[in-house]
Design a protein around this motif. Structure first.
Motif, PDB file in Angstrom:
ATOM      1  N   ARG A  86       8.960 -15.468  12.050  1.00  0.00           N
ATOM      2  CA  ARG A  86      10.300 -14.914  12.183  1.00  0.00           C
ATOM      3  C   ARG A  86      10.815 -14.592  10.788  1.00  0.00           C
ATOM      4  N   VAL A  87      11.383 -13.408  10.616  1.00  0.00           N
ATOM      5  CA  VAL A  87      11.842 -12.963   9.308  1.00  0.00           C
ATOM      6  C   VAL A  87      13.304 -12.562   9.410  1.00  0.00           C
ATOM      7  N   GLN A  88      13.954 -12.532   8.259  1.00  0.00           N
ATOM      8  CA  GLN A  88      15.360 -12.153   8.174  1.00  0.00           C
ATOM      9  C   GLN A  88      15.490 -10.786   7.507  1.00  0.00           C
ATOM     10  N   ALA A  89      16.628 -10.161   7.689  1.00  0.00           N
ATOM     11  CA  ALA A  89      16.879  -8.868   7.056  1.00  0.00           C
ATOM     12  C   ALA A  89      16.864  -9.025   5.539  1.00  0.00           C
ATOM     13  N   GLY A  90      16.155  -8.143   4.863  1.00  0.00           N
ATOM     14  CA  GLY A  90      16.048  -8.199   3.407  1.00  0.00           C
ATOM     15  C   GLY A  90      14.920  -9.078   2.904  1.00  0.00           C
ATOM     16  N   GLN A  91      14.210  -9.774   3.768  1.00  0.00           N
ATOM     17  CA  GLN A  91      13.119 -10.640   3.328  1.00  0.00           C
ATOM     18  C   GLN A  91      11.917  -9.800   2.916  1.00  0.00           C
ATOM     19  N   VAL A  92      11.284 -10.172   1.784  1.00  0.00           N
ATOM     20  CA  VAL A  92      10.103  -9.457   1.293  1.00  0.00           C
ATOM     21  C   VAL A  92       8.891  -9.888   2.120  1.00  0.00           C
ATOM     22  N   LEU A  93       8.192  -8.906   2.678  1.00  0.00           N
ATOM     23  CA  LEU A  93       7.035  -9.193   3.524  1.00  0.00           C
ATOM     24  C   LEU A  93       5.716  -9.049   2.774  1.00  0.00           C
ATOM     25  N   ALA A  94       5.654  -8.105   1.832  1.00  0.00           N
ATOM     26  CA  ALA A  94       4.423  -7.875   1.071  1.00  0.00           C
ATOM     27  C   ALA A  94       4.772  -7.125  -0.203  1.00  0.00           C
ATOM     28  N   ARG A  95       3.852  -7.163  -1.163  1.00  0.00           N
ATOM     29  CA  ARG A  95       4.050  -6.470  -2.438  1.00  0.00           C
ATOM     30  C   ARG A  95       2.795  -5.698  -2.805  1.00  0.00           C
ATOM     31  N   LEU A  96       3.025  -4.561  -3.483  1.00  0.00           N
ATOM     32  CA  LEU A  96       1.936  -3.784  -4.054  1.00  0.00           C
ATOM     33  C   LEU A  96       1.742  -4.154  -5.521  1.00  0.00           C
ATOM     34  N   ASP A  97       0.563  -3.850  -6.050  1.00  0.00           N
ATOM     35  CA  ASP A  97       0.334  -3.950  -7.491  1.00  0.00           C
ATOM     36  C   ASP A  97       1.253  -2.919  -8.169  1.00  0.00           C
ATOM     37  N   ARG A  98       2.146  -3.383  -9.046  1.00  0.00           N
ATOM     38  CA  ARG A  98       3.190  -2.517  -9.602  1.00  0.00           C
ATOM     39  C   ARG A  98       2.954  -2.121 -11.051  1.00  0.00           C
ATOM     40  N   GLU A  99       1.744  -2.290 -11.544  1.00  0.00           N
ATOM     41  CA  GLU A  99       1.486  -1.992 -12.963  1.00  0.00           C
ATOM     42  C   GLU A  99       1.778  -0.530 -13.279  1.00  0.00           C
ATOM     43  N   ASN A 100       1.285   0.396 -12.468  1.00  0.00           N
ATOM     44  CA  ASN A 100       1.525   1.817 -12.737  1.00  0.00           C
ATOM     45  C   ASN A 100       3.006   2.154 -12.667  1.00  0.00           C
ATOM     46  N   GLU A 101       3.700   1.586 -11.698  1.00  0.00           N
ATOM     47  CA  GLU A 101       5.126   1.870 -11.559  1.00  0.00           C
ATOM     48  C   GLU A 101       5.916   1.297 -12.722  1.00  0.00           C
ATOM     49  N   ASP A 102       5.526   0.110 -13.227  1.00  0.00           N
ATOM     50  CA  ASP A 102       6.203  -0.450 -14.406  1.00  0.00           C
ATOM     51  C   ASP A 102       5.999   0.440 -15.625  1.00  0.00           C
ATOM     52  N   ASN A 103       4.771   0.952 -15.792  1.00  0.00           N
ATOM     53  CA  ASN A 103       4.510   1.860 -16.927  1.00  0.00           C
ATOM     54  C   ASN A 103       5.342   3.132 -16.804  1.00  0.00           C
ATOM     55  N   ASN A 104       5.413   3.672 -15.605  1.00  0.00           N
ATOM     56  CA  ASN A 104       6.230   4.880 -15.412  1.00  0.00           C
ATOM     57  C   ASN A 104       7.703   4.604 -15.675  1.00  0.00           C
ATOM     58  N   LEU A 105       8.147   3.389 -15.337  1.00  0.00           N
ATOM     59  CA  LEU A 105       9.539   3.031 -15.583  1.00  0.00           C
ATOM     60  C   LEU A 105       9.821   2.953 -17.080  1.00  0.00           C
ATOM     61  N   ARG A 106       8.896   2.342 -17.834  1.00  0.00           N
ATOM     62  CA  ARG A 106       9.092   2.263 -19.290  1.00  0.00           C
ATOM     63  C   ARG A 106       9.081   3.655 -19.916  1.00  0.00           C
TER      64      ARG A 106
END
Length: 356
Positions: A77-97
């Protein structure tokens, strides 16, 4: 003398040939009958179904990537806003910088262009520069302003993509299915979890077309847990599929459960009961109905002679296994229910038994 005896002998022979034995009587045909009953209420039918969520959604990442974490399991059972899974964010962090650095550079160019425009404006006022140089300074300032706005937009996109590396539940509910594991590369929009949102449960039934057409408008349906009939709930028809199943010919009917108990959990097998017709009449098994010259008819057995007669009837309601007659048969009369296609008017029958 022989000539005088021959006609007499011939007449005697002819008379003997005319006295043939009568044909044997046809034996009574065995049939099964039912006694016509007066029905005071409607027919109650039962169907098996399952409990399903009213709202079932497929959740997936908005960007492609490799799954780094899966934080919930099937059945959680999950709540609204709960994180269910994550992707590898290395590329997105580099693009953000990179987007942040581009914005800083654009802002620096904007400051330089603004100062240059101010200097050119002062020089033009005192006559120490030309109008062309001033116009060039204005153009550079406008271009630098646009560059800052573009860099800000790119930064917002980069920040959003970083946020998209987290798959978040949009509403409270229960995880029905998971379809991706850590290390797996998923495409944008690919289903990772199937979530049953809270807020309602349906009992879903496959209803034959004849029963769907015979059902009253907005009927109340009683739903009970198949392995524990004491667990019950009331329901109303919420949705009827407009298209029949191509294999079974049945229609999917979703019954919204009213305040269902916890025992009516998702996936549970239930039995639904509904009264499909109301009012009285003469009730008979549906197998008794035949097609006569003027329409619907039944074979009625005379109680004394055991001879059958084809009786026209008016059918008030068709049920799944029984019919209700408006007129044509009286209560207590014996009506043939098996063997109806092999009868003829006036035929004597032998009763195999009486089915109520």
């Amino acid at each position: 003398m022989m000539r005088h005896l021959s006609p007499l002998l011939a007449a005697a022979l002819l008379a003997g040939c005319g006295d043939s034995a009568p044909p044997p009587a046809e034996p009574p045909r065995p049939v099964r009958v039912a006694t016509a009953e007066t029905r005071t209420g409607g027919e109650v039918v039962s169907l098996a179904g399952t409990v399903q969520p009213q709202a079932e959604v497929n959740l997936g990442f908005r960007i492609p990537g490799r799954v780094a974490e899966r934080l919930v399991n099937q059945g959680d059972r999950v709540q609204a806003g709960q994180v269910l899974a994550r992707l590898d964010r290395e590329n997105e962090d580099n693009n953000l910088r990179a987007a942040r650095a581009a914005l800083v550079a654009a802002q620096a160019q904007l400051v330089e262009a603004r100062n240059n425009q101010w200097r050119q404006a002062e020089l033009l006022r005192t006559g120490f520069t030309t109008r062309v140089r001033y116009d060039q300074a204005v153009q550079q300032f406008t271009s630098a302003t646009s560059s800052v706005e573009a860099a800000q937009a790119q930064l917002a996109v980069a920040e959003d993509r970083v946020g998209y590396t987290e798959l978040v539940a949009d509403a409270p509910g229960t995880v029905l299915t998971r379809r991706a594991e850590p290390g797996e590369v998923v495409a944008a929009g690919q289903t990772v979890f199937v979530l049953a949102r809270e807020g309602g449960r349906d009992a879903v039934f496959a209803v034959p077309a004849a029963l769907k057409d015979a059902a009253p408008a907005n009927p109340e349906i009683s739903v009970a847990l198949s392995d524990n009939p004491n667990v019950t709930a009331r329901g109303r028809v919420r949705e009827v599929s407009p298209r029949a199943d191509p294999v079974t010919g049945a229609f999917e009917v979703r019954v919204g459960l009213i305040d269902p108990p916890d025992g009516l959990r998702l996936g549970a097998t239930v039995t639904g009961r509904m009264q499909v017709s109301e009012g009285g009449g003469i009730e008979l098994p549906a197998s008794a109905l035949v097609r006569g010259e003027g329409g619907a008819a039944v074979w009625v057995v005379d109680p004394r002679s055991k001879a059958v007669a084809l009786r026209p009837v008016e059918v008030a309601r068709h049920g799944t296994t029984r019919i209700t007659l408006a007129r044509g048969v009286e209560a207590g009369e014996a009506v043939v229910t098996a063997g109806v296609q092999a009868l003829r008017p006036g035929q004597v029958v032998r009763l195999l038994g009486e089915a109520r």
